[in-house]
Enzyme design. Sequence first.
Site, mmCIF file in Angstrom:
data_model
loop_
_atom_site.group_PDB
_atom_site.id
_atom_site.type_symbol
_atom_site.label_atom_id
_atom_site.label_comp_id
_atom_site.label_asym_id
_atom_site.label_seq_id
_atom_site.Cartn_x
_atom_site.Cartn_y
_atom_site.Cartn_z
ATOM 1 N N GLY A 43 43.204 35.367 43.189
ATOM 2 C CA GLY A 43 42.039 35.487 42.326
ATOM 3 C C GLY A 43 42.199 36.737 41.458
ATOM 4 O O GLY A 43 43.019 36.767 40.573
ATOM 5 N N SER A 110 49.875 36.277 44.264
ATOM 6 C CA SER A 110 49.152 36.568 43.037
ATOM 7 C C SER A 110 48.297 37.824 43.250
ATOM 8 O O SER A 110 48.828 38.864 43.625
ATOM 9 C CB SER A 110 48.337 35.346 42.620
ATOM 10 N N TRP A 111 46.973 37.751 43.025
ATOM 11 C CA TRP A 111 46.121 38.889 43.338
ATOM 12 C C TRP A 111 46.285 39.300 44.810
ATOM 13 O O TRP A 111 46.166 40.473 45.153
ATOM 14 C CB TRP A 111 44.667 38.578 43.031
ATOM 15 N N ASP A 265 56.989 31.361 35.987
ATOM 16 C CA ASP A 265 55.595 31.718 36.235
ATOM 17 C C ASP A 265 54.985 32.196 34.923
ATOM 18 O O ASP A 265 55.385 33.221 34.374
ATOM 19 C CB ASP A 265 55.542 32.820 37.301
ATOM 20 N N HIS A 293 53.764 29.324 39.165
ATOM 21 C CA HIS A 293 52.975 30.300 39.916
ATOM 22 C C HIS A 293 52.419 29.758 41.227
ATOM 23 O O HIS A 293 52.147 30.529 42.150
ATOM 24 C CB HIS A 293 51.811 30.773 39.026
#
Length: 323
Positions: A43, A110-111, A265, A293
């Site tokens: 996120g 990711s986050w 990505d 991604h």
Amino acid sequence: MQTWYPQIKPYARHDLAVDDIHTLYVDESGSPEGLPVVFIHGGPGSGCDAQSRCYFDPNLYHIVTFDQRGCGRSTPRANLENNTTWDLVADLERIREHLGIDKWVLFGGSWGSTLALAYAQTHPERVHGLIVRGIFLARPQDIHWFYQEGASRLFPDYWQDYRAPIPVEERHDMIAAYHKRLTGNDQIAQMHAAKAWSGWEGRMLGLCPSPQHVERFSEPQRALSIARIECHYFTNNSFLEPNQLIRDMHKIAHLPGIIIHGRYDMICPLDNAWELHQAWPNSELQVIREAGHAASEPGITDALVRATGEMARRLLDLPPEEA
């Protein structure tokens, strides 16, 4: 090619109040006596689901999943108050202490990779090692690439839908324009902006467009929490100092790490993973061909499942066939 372990149910669930506003959803699965691992979702603003547990051998791992502030089953949903990177780092430490875990493996994409690095650099003595995917260093250029100019030049058709809610005179600063709408009092404009923001991300997740990704990211409540929380963080430079995560890699240079990143990505370009690897002598970088991604892409899933087996083998001193 490795795929996920079968879905399992949690053996324990916790509603953990971390302040006067936020209560986190936390669950435990796998083996209570196994190697502790915490799944750190992306996120910011997404959440965990049943698939989040399936990267780990449940016979070897004590699996902890949780929804970050304002996300998923944590309450209140999409709330921005007391919601910063350092609040989330403190939450991870509260969860670890609440569950009686001494040290754990961090697994984030990711986050989730951003937060894993921030936590590890704050509490290196509590970390066995890291498995991180789709690296997001949260630098200004990384946010500019995806939300202002960069990916827009490769996907102008998708970008057109992303910028549609924003008047021409405000498009020079898309983050600020979206922030005004996502935090405003007009609920119709807020939801319209949330769906456009999250839809742009959902369309860009995989190497090939996936209707399932777009549908999942367009679901109204998920779209609202993702868009509001991401925009809140990115308006504030993710509450990090410039290039802080690379600057502070010396604090965790001794920890073992496996970095997994898709060659194509488009949300977090490969230079994020490359620079992290250069600053982390004890890391292994795996660049996955024909992948973007999303963790659900076959090459990424294969690499992640193999990585959890390899990490267990190293830390538990198991022969290869047992991990």
